[in-house]
Design an enzyme around this catalytic site. Structure first.
Site, PDB file in Angstrom:
ATOM      1  N   LYS A  76      -5.313  -2.923   8.608  1.00  0.00           N
ATOM      2  CA  LYS A  76      -4.307  -1.892   8.341  1.00  0.00           C
ATOM      3  C   LYS A  76      -3.724  -1.347   9.641  1.00  0.00           C
ATOM      4  O   LYS A  76      -2.513  -1.188   9.768  1.00  0.00           O
ATOM      5  CB  LYS A  76      -4.929  -0.786   7.493  1.00  0.00           C
ATOM      6  CG  LYS A  76      -5.304  -1.286   6.093  1.00  0.00           C
ATOM      7  CD  LYS A  76      -5.993  -0.238   5.282  1.00  0.00           C
ATOM      8  CE  LYS A  76      -6.299  -0.768   3.871  1.00  0.00           C
ATOM      9  NZ  LYS A  76      -7.229  -1.904   3.860  1.00  0.00           N
ATOM     10  N   LYS A  86      -5.301   5.521   1.721  1.00  0.00           N
ATOM     11  CA  LYS A  86      -6.289   4.451   1.556  1.00  0.00           C
ATOM     12  C   LYS A  86      -7.215   4.385   2.766  1.00  0.00           C
ATOM     13  O   LYS A  86      -6.832   4.744   3.880  1.00  0.00           O
ATOM     14  CB  LYS A  86      -5.594   3.098   1.350  1.00  0.00           C
ATOM     15  CG  LYS A  86      -4.565   2.725   2.407  1.00  0.00           C
ATOM     16  CD  LYS A  86      -3.823   1.458   1.990  1.00  0.00           C
ATOM     17  CE  LYS A  86      -2.704   1.109   2.944  1.00  0.00           C
ATOM     18  NZ  LYS A  86      -1.981  -0.121   2.540  1.00  0.00           N
ATOM     19  N   ARG A 139       1.960 -11.706  -0.722  1.00  0.00           N
ATOM     20  CA  ARG A 139       1.095 -12.275   0.313  1.00  0.00           C
ATOM     21  C   ARG A 139       1.812 -13.452   0.950  1.00  0.00           C
ATOM     22  O   ARG A 139       2.095 -14.457   0.305  1.00  0.00           O
ATOM     23  CB  ARG A 139      -0.233 -12.709  -0.318  1.00  0.00           C
ATOM     24  CG  ARG A 139      -1.110 -13.588   0.567  1.00  0.00           C
ATOM     25  CD  ARG A 139      -1.496 -12.962   1.925  1.00  0.00           C
ATOM     26  NE  ARG A 139      -2.160 -11.690   1.802  1.00  0.00           N
ATOM     27  CZ  ARG A 139      -3.475 -11.548   1.605  1.00  0.00           C
ATOM     28  NH1 ARG A 139      -4.233 -12.612   1.463  1.00  0.00           N
ATOM     29  NH2 ARG A 139      -4.007 -10.334   1.549  1.00  0.00           N
ATOM     30  N   ARG A 153       1.972 -10.463  -6.031  1.00  0.00           N
ATOM     31  CA  ARG A 153       0.909  -9.999  -6.928  1.00  0.00           C
ATOM     32  C   ARG A 153       1.427  -8.778  -7.686  1.00  0.00           C
ATOM     33  O   ARG A 153       1.611  -7.707  -7.111  1.00  0.00           O
ATOM     34  CB  ARG A 153      -0.343  -9.698  -6.111  1.00  0.00           C
ATOM     35  CG  ARG A 153      -0.903 -10.953  -5.426  1.00  0.00           C
ATOM     36  CD  ARG A 153      -1.817 -10.664  -4.281  1.00  0.00           C
ATOM     37  NE  ARG A 153      -1.102 -10.030  -3.178  1.00  0.00           N
ATOM     38  CZ  ARG A 153      -1.708  -9.597  -2.064  1.00  0.00           C
ATOM     39  NH1 ARG A 153      -3.005  -9.737  -1.918  1.00  0.00           N
ATOM     40  NH2 ARG A 153      -0.996  -9.027  -1.118  1.00  0.00           N
ATOM     41  N   ARG A 166      -1.916  -0.927  -7.970  1.00  0.00           N
ATOM     42  CA  ARG A 166      -2.305  -2.000  -7.071  1.00  0.00           C
ATOM     43  C   ARG A 166      -1.966  -3.365  -7.659  1.00  0.00           C
ATOM     44  O   ARG A 166      -2.215  -3.623  -8.827  1.00  0.00           O
ATOM     45  CB  ARG A 166      -3.815  -1.922  -6.802  1.00  0.00           C
ATOM     46  CG  ARG A 166      -4.239  -0.577  -6.235  1.00  0.00           C
ATOM     47  CD  ARG A 166      -5.735  -0.371  -6.384  1.00  0.00           C
ATOM     48  NE  ARG A 166      -6.147  -0.370  -7.791  1.00  0.00           N
ATOM     49  CZ  ARG A 166      -7.415  -0.362  -8.188  1.00  0.00           C
ATOM     50  NH1 ARG A 166      -8.382  -0.369  -7.299  1.00  0.00           N
ATOM     51  NH2 ARG A 166      -7.708  -0.362  -9.485  1.00  0.00           N
ATOM     52  N   ASP A 172       0.870  -8.770   4.100  1.00  0.00           N
ATOM     53  CA  ASP A 172       1.137  -8.113   2.826  1.00  0.00           C
ATOM     54  C   ASP A 172       2.444  -7.345   2.960  1.00  0.00           C
ATOM     55  O   ASP A 172       2.574  -6.468   3.825  1.00  0.00           O
ATOM     56  CB  ASP A 172      -0.007  -7.172   2.453  1.00  0.00           C
ATOM     57  CG  ASP A 172      -1.257  -7.933   2.034  1.00  0.00           C
ATOM     58  OD1 ASP A 172      -1.174  -9.163   1.859  1.00  0.00           O
ATOM     59  OD2 ASP A 172      -2.318  -7.302   1.884  1.00  0.00           O
ATOM     60  N   GLU A 195       0.082  -4.538   5.492  1.00  0.00           N
ATOM     61  CA  GLU A 195      -1.188  -4.934   6.103  1.00  0.00           C
ATOM     62  C   GLU A 195      -1.048  -6.332   6.683  1.00  0.00           C
ATOM     63  O   GLU A 195      -0.163  -7.094   6.301  1.00  0.00           O
ATOM     64  CB  GLU A 195      -2.341  -4.930   5.072  1.00  0.00           C
ATOM     65  CG  GLU A 195      -2.635  -3.575   4.471  1.00  0.00           C
ATOM     66  CD  GLU A 195      -3.837  -3.607   3.520  1.00  0.00           C
ATOM     67  OE1 GLU A 195      -4.613  -4.592   3.566  1.00  0.00           O
ATOM     68  OE2 GLU A 195      -3.998  -2.657   2.742  1.00  0.00           O
ATOM     69  N   ASN A 246      -3.775  -9.372   7.073  1.00  0.00           N
ATOM     70  CA  ASN A 246      -5.140  -9.808   6.770  1.00  0.00           C
ATOM     71  C   ASN A 246      -5.503 -10.981   7.665  1.00  0.00           C
ATOM     72  O   ASN A 246      -4.853 -12.029   7.618  1.00  0.00           O
ATOM     73  CB  ASN A 246      -5.222 -10.208   5.295  1.00  0.00           C
ATOM     74  CG  ASN A 246      -6.634 -10.536   4.853  1.00  0.00           C
ATOM     75  OD1 ASN A 246      -7.268 -11.434   5.392  1.00  0.00           O
ATOM     76  ND2 ASN A 246      -7.123  -9.798   3.874  1.00  0.00           N
TER      77      ASN A 246
END
Length: 315
Positions: free
Chosen positions: A126, A161, A211, A226, A234, A274, A282, A284
């Site tokens: 993050k 978060k 993603r 997603r 979410r 993301d 984000e 990842n």
């Protein structure tokens, strides 16, 4: 000459072979002629200054009923491997950090580790995104309740978060009239003792949390959007979201172009961006997923591309 690829991962017998990205990568490596060696996190050690592991020769199969075969484990130096892919899922805890130290000892002797152990430690998924403010929504990283409340007052509709969460756990949306603001901040920050992130809420989440997979600094041309389940914030598949494969938009490609050179410079050969709407949320790098879903609908060969990138680095 046959090259040897080690993999550090969660127990292979417990993965879901229909969607597991690590299996996709291993299948691609095996198809290209790599010899595979399997390791779990607890099998790694440093003995008299040398990084070693109890490792087992591995064969993998694209079969949801029988997807692997392991031979007898043997203790070997990690430096005997040409490359290692680190695919242990979070939590990113002390044990994860210790594992990066062991992998780094092998790296010093010439073994290529993907992703680079130092970057795994340095690049919180993050906080790493905050290096690209031109790509990101308004955000705040803090543990000060006053700052966090002021951020909500400034931006009205926000998301809070934890910095170490995964799969959409402990993500809260707070609207202007939400009476739970104080208790949410108290819980996430542990009364001001733990740093968290606040982001302006992005309404485009209803169209999916995309993603975007990056291989050696370049984006795969299709992403997995997603889509949140009805009544959900979410989009994470682990939180009940559904995946839709889509081509990258111009904005997606622009975001990837800003981040790609930094990933290459940091030795991050495989990453997942993301993106919600027009905004990066984000990056990842510990164990990016969604390769199986994208490959299933498009001829992207994500695993093959990563193995090509690894072979290029070795040569």
């Amino acid at each position: 000459m046959t090259r040897t690829l080690g993999v550090v991962m969660d127990p292979i017998e417990k993965i879901n072979p229909k969607k597991d990205t690590t299996l996709v990568l291993l299948l691609a490596a095996q198809q290209q002629g790599w010899q595979l060696m399997y390791m779990e996190q607890s099998w790694l050690a440093i003995e008299n200054g040398e990084a070693t592991a109890s490792m087992a020769p591995l064969e993998v199969y694209d079969d949801p009923e029988s997807w692997f075969k392991l031979d007898e484990r043997r203790q070997e130096p990690l430096a005997s491997l040409d490359a290692i892919i680190m695919r242990k899922d979070p939590p990113f805890d002390s044990e994860y950090i210790y594992t990066t130290y062991i992998l780094e000892a092998a790296e010093r002797l010439g073994t290529l580790v993907v992703n680079k152990p130092q970057s795994l430690r340095d690049c919180n998924e993050k906080v790493f995104a905050t290096l690209f403010p031109e790509c990101s929504p308004p955000l705040l990283v803090s543990r000060d309740p006053k700052q966090l409340k002021a951020f909500r007052q400034l931006h009205d509709d926000v998301v809070y978060k934890p910095l170490d969460g995964m799969g959409g756990t402990a993500v809260f949306r707070v609207r202007p009239d939400d009476p739970n603001l104080s208790v949410i901040i108290e819980m996430l920050t542990q009364h001001g003792q733990q740093t968290i992130m606040a982001q302006k809420f992005i309404p485009d989440i209803s169209n999916g949390d995309k993603r975007i997979l990056m291989v050696d600094g370049e984006p795969i041309p299709y992403c997995l959007a997603r889509i949140p389940a009805k009544g959900e914030l979410r989009g994470n598949l682990a939180a009940g979201g559904s995946g839709v494969v889509r081509p990258l938009s111009d904005r997606d490609r622009w975001i990837a172009a800003q981040i790609g050179p930094v990933l290459k410079d940091k030795g991050i050969l495989f990453a997942g961006l993301d993106v919600i709407g027009d905004y990066l949320t984000e990056i990842n790098i510990t164990s990016p997923t969604c390769a199986r879903e994208i490959n299933r609908e498009q001829d992207t060969d994500i695993g093959g591309k990563l193995m090509d990138a690894i072979a290029k680095r070795l040569s």
